[in-house]
Scaffold this motif. Structure first.
Motif, PDB file in Angstrom:
ATOM      1  N   TYR A 194       0.804  -1.215   0.000  1.00  0.00           N
ATOM      2  CA  TYR A 194       0.000   0.000   0.000  1.00  0.00           C
ATOM      3  C   TYR A 194       0.848   1.281   0.000  1.00  0.00           C
ATOM      4  O   TYR A 194       0.655   2.170   0.830  1.00  0.00           O
ATOM      5  N   PHE A 195       1.758   1.385  -0.923  1.00  0.00           N
ATOM      6  CA  PHE A 195       2.592   2.582  -1.021  1.00  0.00           C
ATOM      7  C   PHE A 195       1.753   3.761  -1.508  1.00  0.00           C
ATOM      8  O   PHE A 195       1.057   3.674  -2.521  1.00  0.00           O
ATOM      9  N   GLY A 196       1.822   4.868  -0.777  1.00  0.00           N
ATOM     10  CA  GLY A 196       1.121   6.080  -1.178  1.00  0.00           C
ATOM     11  C   GLY A 196      -0.375   6.046  -0.959  1.00  0.00           C
ATOM     12  O   GLY A 196      -1.075   7.000  -1.326  1.00  0.00           O
ATOM     13  N   SER A 197      -0.892   4.970  -0.376  1.00  0.00           N
ATOM     14  CA  SER A 197      -2.346   4.854  -0.198  1.00  0.00           C
ATOM     15  C   SER A 197      -2.751   4.631   1.258  1.00  0.00           C
ATOM     16  O   SER A 197      -3.924   4.494   1.560  1.00  0.00           O
ATOM     17  N   SER A 198      -1.756   4.574   2.155  1.00  0.00           N
ATOM     18  CA  SER A 198      -2.027   4.310   3.569  1.00  0.00           C
ATOM     19  C   SER A 198      -1.066   5.129   4.428  1.00  0.00           C
ATOM     20  O   SER A 198      -0.060   5.657   3.932  1.00  0.00           O
ATOM     21  N   HIS A 199      -1.386   5.218   5.716  1.00  0.00           N
ATOM     22  CA  HIS A 199      -0.477   5.920   6.624  1.00  0.00           C
ATOM     23  C   HIS A 199       0.873   5.215   6.672  1.00  0.00           C
ATOM     24  O   HIS A 199       1.929   5.850   6.689  1.00  0.00           O
ATOM     25  N   GLN A 200       0.833   3.885   6.681  1.00  0.00           N
ATOM     26  CA  GLN A 200       2.073   3.118   6.699  1.00  0.00           C
ATOM     27  C   GLN A 200       2.855   3.305   5.400  1.00  0.00           C
ATOM     28  O   GLN A 200       4.078   3.216   5.372  1.00  0.00           O
ATOM     29  N   GLY A 201       2.131   3.589   4.320  1.00  0.00           N
ATOM     30  CA  GLY A 201       2.767   3.751   3.015  1.00  0.00           C
ATOM     31  C   GLY A 201       3.137   5.175   2.674  1.00  0.00           C
ATOM     32  O   GLY A 201       3.483   5.471   1.526  1.00  0.00           O
ATOM     33  N   GLY A 202       3.035   6.077   3.658  1.00  0.00           N
ATOM     34  CA  GLY A 202       3.511   7.446   3.416  1.00  0.00           C
ATOM     35  C   GLY A 202       2.477   8.539   3.494  1.00  0.00           C
ATOM     36  O   GLY A 202       2.832   9.730   3.443  1.00  0.00           O
ATOM     37  N   LEU A 203       1.190   8.218   3.603  1.00  0.00           N
ATOM     38  CA  LEU A 203       0.167   9.259   3.704  1.00  0.00           C
ATOM     39  C   LEU A 203       0.241   9.953   5.066  1.00  0.00           C
ATOM     40  O   LEU A 203       0.433   9.307   6.096  1.00  0.00           O
ATOM     41  N   ALA A 204       0.060  11.259   5.059  1.00  0.00           N
ATOM     42  CA  ALA A 204       0.055  12.011   6.318  1.00  0.00           C
ATOM     43  C   ALA A 204      -1.230  11.721   7.090  1.00  0.00           C
ATOM     44  O   ALA A 204      -2.291  11.499   6.499  1.00  0.00           O
ATOM     45  N   LYS A 205      -1.130  11.708   8.406  1.00  0.00           N
ATOM     46  CA  LYS A 205      -2.293  11.528   9.262  1.00  0.00           C
ATOM     47  C   LYS A 205      -2.920  12.893   9.513  1.00  0.00           C
ATOM     48  O   LYS A 205      -2.291  13.787  10.079  1.00  0.00           O
ATOM     49  N   ILE A 206      -4.159  13.066   9.080  1.00  0.00           N
ATOM     50  CA  ILE A 206      -4.851  14.349   9.220  1.00  0.00           C
ATOM     51  C   ILE A 206      -6.016  14.193  10.186  1.00  0.00           C
ATOM     52  O   ILE A 206      -6.846  13.296  10.019  1.00  0.00           O
ATOM     53  N   ASN A 207      -6.067  15.050  11.177  1.00  0.00           N
ATOM     54  CA  ASN A 207      -7.218  15.085  12.079  1.00  0.00           C
ATOM     55  C   ASN A 207      -8.231  16.046  11.465  1.00  0.00           C
ATOM     56  O   ASN A 207      -8.183  17.260  11.696  1.00  0.00           O
ATOM     57  N   PHE A 208      -9.135  15.507  10.665  1.00  0.00           N
ATOM     58  CA  PHE A 208     -10.071  16.341   9.920  1.00  0.00           C
ATOM     59  C   PHE A 208     -11.012  17.114  10.837  1.00  0.00           C
ATOM     60  O   PHE A 208     -11.431  18.228  10.509  1.00  0.00           O
ATOM     61  N   ILE A 209     -11.354  16.536  11.967  1.00  0.00           N
ATOM     62  CA  ILE A 209     -12.234  17.217  12.908  1.00  0.00           C
ATOM     63  C   ILE A 209     -11.572  18.496  13.428  1.00  0.00           C
ATOM     64  O   ILE A 209     -12.180  19.575  13.445  1.00  0.00           O
ATOM     65  N   LYS A 210     -10.311  18.397  13.838  1.00  0.00           N
ATOM     66  CA  LYS A 210      -9.605  19.568  14.357  1.00  0.00           C
ATOM     67  C   LYS A 210      -9.389  20.624  13.277  1.00  0.00           C
ATOM     68  O   LYS A 210      -9.482  21.823  13.533  1.00  0.00           O
ATOM     69  N   VAL A 211      -9.082  20.165  12.061  1.00  0.00           N
ATOM     70  CA  VAL A 211      -8.901  21.103  10.959  1.00  0.00           C
ATOM     71  C   VAL A 211     -10.202  21.857  10.684  1.00  0.00           C
ATOM     72  O   VAL A 211     -10.213  23.087  10.538  1.00  0.00           O
TER      73      VAL A 211
END
Length: 286
Positions: A194-211
């Motif tokens: 899952y490269f580029g499609s998961s947190h483990q594969g490099g995606l940033a973790k976004i807290n959408f609620i806080k944003v």
């Protein structure tokens, strides 16, 4: 009368287009002329037979399965079905790409005056947000956005515009912590890397609620199917814009889905071959 400008049309022949009949006219005039010349006849008996066959398949292979309700997180098919029941009769639904459009088209039960908008064949991630803004600026109808977390990350800046202009858009975020449609392809062809499609594969973790809250946007969470209808109704009844974070399991996929290289009538998960051949009306490709 349909005007024909041969000189205007001939220039396209340099592209090796084989044009049998050349017209240069307004599409409206063309369609009027066609309808005058040709009547479309429908064999109602044949149509009825086909509709009954479709009903049988829907009954044999339902989109909504009762075991989905046992999931700890929200099942997207039951969520979309419930959202459709809670929405107003004339609401506008703006849907993003990926699993969002697939799940919506499979499970949303549309009412007569409702309108769905999606950038079909372009499928730009994040499209549903600016589209919904446009609808809200020109309509007083209920505006619903269905979007995945990957797509929303492209349009977070637009949340400030929604709040600043007090546009009562309801954004339902199908949050499965990654790009599930890409993951599904990676499972089919790339050994579930899952490269580029998961947190483990490099995606940033976004807290959408806080944003969203940082922009002053009202937020809510739907973490399971308990009181699902009530929770959705609470969001839709509010006269303010809102981001509803719907927690979807990371392993949830679009079912069924046609795998590249296979015929449309044989999507995954594959039926056993005996059942597949029994369902075929014409000789299958494979």
């Amino acid at each position: 009368m349909v005007d024909i400008d041969i000189n205007e049309i001939n220039k396209f022949e340099k592209f090796n287009l084989n044009i049998d009949l050349k017209f240069n006219t307004d599409a409206k005039n063309f369609m009027k002329s066609i309808l005058k010349k040709k009547q479309i006849h429908t064999n109602r008996k044949e149509v009825s037979k086909w509709v009954n066959q479709i009903k049988k398949w829907k009954n044999d292979y339902p989109v909504l399965r009762q075991d989905y309700l046992k999931q700890k997180s929200v099942n997207p098919y039951f969520f979309i079905d419930t959202l459709s029941k809670c929405s107003l009769d004339d609401s506008i639904i703006s849907v993003d790409t990926g699993c969002a459009i697939a799940w919506t088209m499979q499970a949303f039960n549309f009412k007569n005056k409702q309108r769905l908008f999606h950038d079909f064949n372009n499928t730009a991630m994040g499209w549903s947000i600016p589209a919904a803004i446009s609808f809200a600026l020109h309509s007083k109808k209920q505006i619903i956005v269905i979007i995945g977390d990957g797509s929303l990350s492209f349009m977070l800046n637009e949340l400030s515009f929604i709040v600043g202009n007090k546009l009562p858009i309801k954004i339902f975020l199908l949050n499965n912590k990654g790009h599930s449609m890409i993951k599904q392809t990676q499972e089919q062809w790339l050994n579930s890397e899952y490269f580029g499609s998961s947190h483990q594969g490099g995606l940033a973790k976004i807290n959408f609620i806080k944003v969203a809250q940082s922009f002053g946007l009202k937020t809510s969470n739907i973490k399971n199917s308990k009181n699902l209808k009530q929770n959705i109704s609470n969001v839709l009844r509010d006269d303010k814009p809102c981001l509803c974070n719907v927690i979807i399991n990371e392993s949830q996929r679009v079912i069924p889905q046609v795998k590249f290289g296979r015929p449309n009538e044989d999507p995954e998960p594959l039926l056993n071959r005996e059942e597949f051949y029994k369902n075929m009306i014409v000789k299958p490709i494979s």
